[in-house]
Design a protein around this motif. Structure first.
Motif, PDB file in Angstrom:
ATOM      1  N   GLU A 237      18.683  47.676  31.033  1.00  0.00           N
ATOM      2  CA  GLU A 237      20.109  47.913  31.213  1.00  0.00           C
ATOM      3  C   GLU A 237      20.958  47.521  30.008  1.00  0.00           C
ATOM      4  O   GLU A 237      22.015  48.100  29.773  1.00  0.00           O
ATOM      5  N   ASP A 238      20.505  46.535  29.242  1.00  0.00           N
ATOM      6  CA  ASP A 238      21.277  46.086  28.077  1.00  0.00           C
ATOM      7  C   ASP A 238      20.637  46.504  26.762  1.00  0.00           C
ATOM      8  O   ASP A 238      20.849  45.867  25.726  1.00  0.00           O
ATOM      9  N   ASP A 239      19.853  47.559  26.796  1.00  0.00           N
ATOM     10  CA  ASP A 239      19.149  48.036  25.598  1.00  0.00           C
ATOM     11  C   ASP A 239      20.138  48.611  24.594  1.00  0.00           C
ATOM     12  O   ASP A 239      20.885  49.538  24.896  1.00  0.00           O
ATOM     13  N   LYS A 240      20.132  48.048  23.393  1.00  0.00           N
ATOM     14  CA  LYS A 240      20.984  48.551  22.309  1.00  0.00           C
ATOM     15  C   LYS A 240      20.147  49.197  21.207  1.00  0.00           C
ATOM     16  O   LYS A 240      20.691  49.625  20.188  1.00  0.00           O
TER      17      LYS A 240
ATOM     18  N   LYS B 168      20.181  54.579  25.942  1.00  0.00           N
ATOM     19  CA  LYS B 168      19.109  53.838  26.627  1.00  0.00           C
ATOM     20  C   LYS B 168      18.449  54.677  27.711  1.00  0.00           C
ATOM     21  O   LYS B 168      17.273  54.482  28.042  1.00  0.00           O
TER      22      LYS B 168
ATOM     23  N   GLU C  55      17.716  42.914  27.636  1.00  0.00           N
ATOM     24  CA  GLU C  55      17.785  43.646  26.384  1.00  0.00           C
ATOM     25  C   GLU C  55      16.467  44.375  26.147  1.00  0.00           C
ATOM     26  O   GLU C  55      15.537  44.299  26.953  1.00  0.00           O
TER      27      GLU C  55
END
Length: 315
Positions: A221-224, A229, A278
């Motif tokens: 969910e917080d993949d940058k 994503k 992440e």
């Protein structure tokens, strides 16, 4: 019926009954690491492989491509997938089939194994952790070390030039939504992997992909790093659009079933999973819930098929 005949009959019945009973067997798995990573002892991916072995009870192998970290950046993905294919075919432990856990860029090597590897052992379950399956709309975040500086210099050139495509692995899955004609013409990996080029679609790639028993697509969910994503679920931007994302089931790859994703999904064999965290930072409870079940012992009643001859494999 004589005594000998009766004994033979009893033995035949016993063998038939045993053949009908599911006996758990240990199916091995491999881990394919992402960019800037390696399988060296004590590395994050080596430790992750050992964790999965401890939790599942199945033998696991972190499969290294070339020298690891450097080659993950600068070896083209088509060559990485060829090396992976050569390695798995030589591993006696995988002869009767195996499962795959892919991490980040390693997922594109994993899919190359599944789709491109001729005469390779069958793949049963494939668990994808943050895989850029539909491409990246921008270059992945790197850092300031030596390899990243070289990569950044290359990236500032034409990402679809032959030189960049042949010398920078991520260039093989960079997909600029506003430059799709050039992507289809010059990108050397993802268009082939996703069967995107209409006059070059290969039914064998689709057949091999749909042979999977389970496909688990995990998005963070917080993949940058994976942009967008949702590419981990095969979502992507429509051609010419950098703002609106198409869900999986609205993409042409899905509706026209270029690689068999729709076929797998219709059969109930695709799991779309979203976890907190992440990029590839997966909490152990999530590993236990979403990864381990697909690595645990499998019933021996699974038919193990030679991918070329379509004949059953035997121990």
């Amino acid at each position: 019926m004589g005594e000998k005949g009766l004994k033979r009959y009893v033995i035949a019945v016993a063998v038939a009954l045993l053949a009908m009973v599911d006996v758990s067997v240990s199916v091995p798995f491999i881990v394919l690491h992402g960019i800037s990573a390696q399988c060296a002892s004590g590395s994050r991916d080596s430790n992750f492989t050992q964790l999965l072995t401890n939790l599942s009870g199945s033998p696991g192998f972190c499969l290294e491509i070339g020298n690891g970290r450097e080659d993950s950046w600068f070896m083209p993905l088509i060559r990485q997938s060829e090396i992976a294919c050569e390695k798995v075919k030589k591993m006696e432990e995988l002869r009767q089939g195996y499962n795959i856990v892919g991490r980040s860029q390693g997922n594109l090597v994993a899919r190359g194994l599944i789709e491109f590897c001729d005469d390779g052992p069958p793949v049963y379950n494939y668990i994808s952790l943050a895989g850029p399956h539909a491409g990246l709309s921008s270059v992945p975040m790197c850092g300031s070390d030596f390899f990243c500086e070289i990569a950044d210099r290359l990236i500032h050139n034409d990402i679809y030039s032959d030189f960049i495509q042949d010398n920078l692995a991520p260039s093989g899955y960079i997909k600029i939504p506003t430059d799709i004609p050039k992507y289809l013409k010059s990108s050397k990996y993802l268009p082939k992997l996703n069967n995107e080029i209409s006059n070059q679609r290969n039914s064998t790639y689709k057949e091999r992909f749909t042979s999977l028993h389970n496909l688990v697509l995990v998005m963070f969910e917080d993949d940058k790093v994976i942009v967008p994503k949702e590419s981990s679920w095969f979502w992507f931007y429509p051609d010419g659009d950098f703002e609106h994302l198409l869900p999986t089931n609205q993409t042409k790859l899905y509706t026209e079933d270029w690689i068999g994703l729709k076929t797998l999904d219709d059969a109930g064999n695709v799991k779309f999973v979203s976890v907190a965290g992440e990029h590839i930072r997966m909490a152990e409870p999530d590993v236990v819930k979403y990864v381990v079940p697909y690595l645990k012992d499998q019933p021996s009643s699974i038919q193990r098929i030679n991918r070329k001859t379509k004949e059953l494999l035997h121990p």
